[in-house]
Design an enzyme around this catalytic site. Structure first.
Site, PDB file in Angstrom:
ATOM      1  CE  LYS A 128     -14.083  60.652  46.796  1.00  0.00           C
ATOM      2  NZ  LYS A 128     -13.410  59.351  46.598  1.00  0.00           N
ATOM      3  CG  ASP A 146     -10.367  60.108  42.129  1.00  0.00           C
ATOM      4  OD1 ASP A 146      -9.467  60.837  41.659  1.00  0.00           O
ATOM      5  OD2 ASP A 146     -10.914  59.211  41.471  1.00  0.00           O
TER       6      ASP A 146
END
Length: 217
Positions: A128, A146
């Site tokens: 991420k 997310d």
């Protein structure tokens, strides 16, 4: 009599509609205040399990004290801990920040790498964070996933996956490479402002007519 437009059928058509509509509603802006790849990398590492607002309150002092990877690489971890004390998990994050800076200095000539395989080798950096750096700092293809991106993607029927990496790959097959970073940023904003985890505001959602989950949660 006006004919009601049909909702797009299939995940690919739905994804195209979502990309277009979100682009008219939200800016593709990163909430973390930064100047350049290094500052964004530091801020993103700090943002794990912490609000962007708290990170933005903490980073000015950190950046003033350690403006470059070389400065941070030479830092005493205990001193870094004191600067970022207000951040959750500050001890482990301080260790990761110094380790990240040292690796950048020793293996990448003092420059933040651009390849995801290199980024995820840095302490404190997962896919991420790596994708945030690629897409926001370098303008390269990258789709950070997310909790907001994963939740909304499932509600929209773009994927059934729950693992963030699998969600990333599923969305990557539907969203053009040059749109992925902006798409992620806009999905996050949409999740914060409209598509709440517990009480989605379907009545004001610009995606309600294309969302299989609208008014059903």
């Amino acid at each position: 009599m006006a004919v009601k437009a049909r909702a797009p059928r299939g995940a690919r058509a739905r994804a195209a509609a979502v990309v277009t509509r979100l682009a008219t509603e939200y800016p593709a802006e990163c909430a973390l205040v930064h100047e350049g790849p290094f500052q964004l990398l530091v801020a993103t590492i700090l943002s794990a399990q912490c609000t962007d607002e708290m990170v933005n309150k903490t980073t000015p002092a950190l950046f003033a004290r350690y403006p470059t990877p070389a400065d941070l690489a030479e830092a005493d971890i205990a001193e870094v801990e004191q600067v970022i004390r207000s951040i959750g998990l500050f001890r482990s994050k301080a260790k990761n920040l110094v380790g990240m800076a040292r690796m950048i200095e020793e293996e990448f000539g003092g420059e933040v790498p651009t390849e995801l395989d290199d980024l995820v080798r840095l302490p404190g950096v997962g896919r991420k964070t790596g994708n945030v750096i690629r897409s926001v700092a370098f303008g390269l293809p990258g789709l950070p996933v997310d909790t907001h991106v994963g939740r909304i993607s499932r509600r929209l029927g773009l994927t059934t996956e729950t693992d963030p990496v699998k969600v990333e790959h599923a969305l990557g097959a539907l969203v053009p490479p040059d749109e992925r970073g902006a798409f992620s940023l806009r999905m996050i904003l949409h999740g914060r402002q409209v598509c709440d985890a517990r009480k989605p505001r379907c009545d004001v959602c610009i995606l309600a007519d294309v969302c299989p989950s609208a008014f059903k949660l």
